[in-house]
Design an enzyme around this catalytic site. Structure first.
Site, short mmCIF file in Angstrom:
data_model
loop_
_atom_site.label_atom_id
_atom_site.label_comp_id
_atom_site.label_asym_id
_atom_site.label_seq_id
_atom_site.Cartn_x
_atom_site.Cartn_y
_atom_site.Cartn_z
N ARG A 50 0.86 -1.19 0.00
CA ARG A 50 0.00 0.00 0.00
C ARG A 50 0.89 1.24 0.00
O ARG A 50 1.77 1.38 0.84
CB ARG A 50 -0.92 0.01 1.22
N ARG A 88 -6.60 -0.75 -3.40
CA ARG A 88 -5.42 -0.97 -2.57
C ARG A 88 -5.19 -2.46 -2.35
O ARG A 88 -6.15 -3.23 -2.24
CB ARG A 88 -5.54 -0.26 -1.24
#
Length: 163
Positions: free
Chosen positions: A82, A94
């Protein structure tokens, strides 16, 4: 030792592998895994994406305080790939997201950490797996069990579309 309830989710890459990596990393550095829900697939919440999420809820026993647990969850997110956090309600795809839902019955409110998570009770992708592992846990601000909040989520028609 405290009990922390976490929500984990992924919608990029090998989602199941990302969740498993996060769980393993949490066990190695944050605490002992006590419970893990099923992995559920849901549509993105708060933004449009072609990539569905895989979500789960965890209960860990930890000797970290809430601030240190937050630091550890953010380190694990970076380790799994991330690169940016959601800011001011702007969400994006993500590989991993780890949120602290509850930390025992603590109430924490500062510039970078709010516990209980302020939106947990209106998010089906959080409530469904949390309900699996902690139906009798009492929300320390709302004074309702997870079971009660889960039922209310459906009574008021707040639903996230499952894939």
């Amino acid at each position: 030792m405290a009990r922390a309830y976490l929500s984990i989710g992924s919608n990029l890459g090998c989602k199941e592998e990302n969740l498993c990596k996060a769980i393993k990393a949490l066990e190695q550095t944050a605490g002992r895994l006590l419970k893990c829900s099923d992995f559920i697939e849901t549509a993105p919440w708060g933004f449009t994406s072609a990539h569905p999420f895989l979500n789960a809820a965890l209960c860990i026993e930890t000797d970290l305080n809430p601030e240190l647990l937050l630091q550890e969850t953010q380190r694990i997110e970076r380790q799994i790939g991330r690169t940016k956090k959601s800011v001011n309600g702007t969400y994006s795809d993500r590989p991993i997201d780890i949120d602290i839902l509850f930390f025992d019955d603590f109430i924490v409110e500062n510039d970078h950490l709010v516990i209980p998570h302020p939106l947990l009770h209106v998010r089906e992708f959080v409530m469904e797996p949390l309900h699996q592992i902690a139906p009798q846990f009492v929300h320390p601000k709302l004074n309702k069990t997870v079971e009660q909040l889960y039922k209310e989520l459906f009574e008021f028609g707040i639903r996230i579309t499952k894939i």
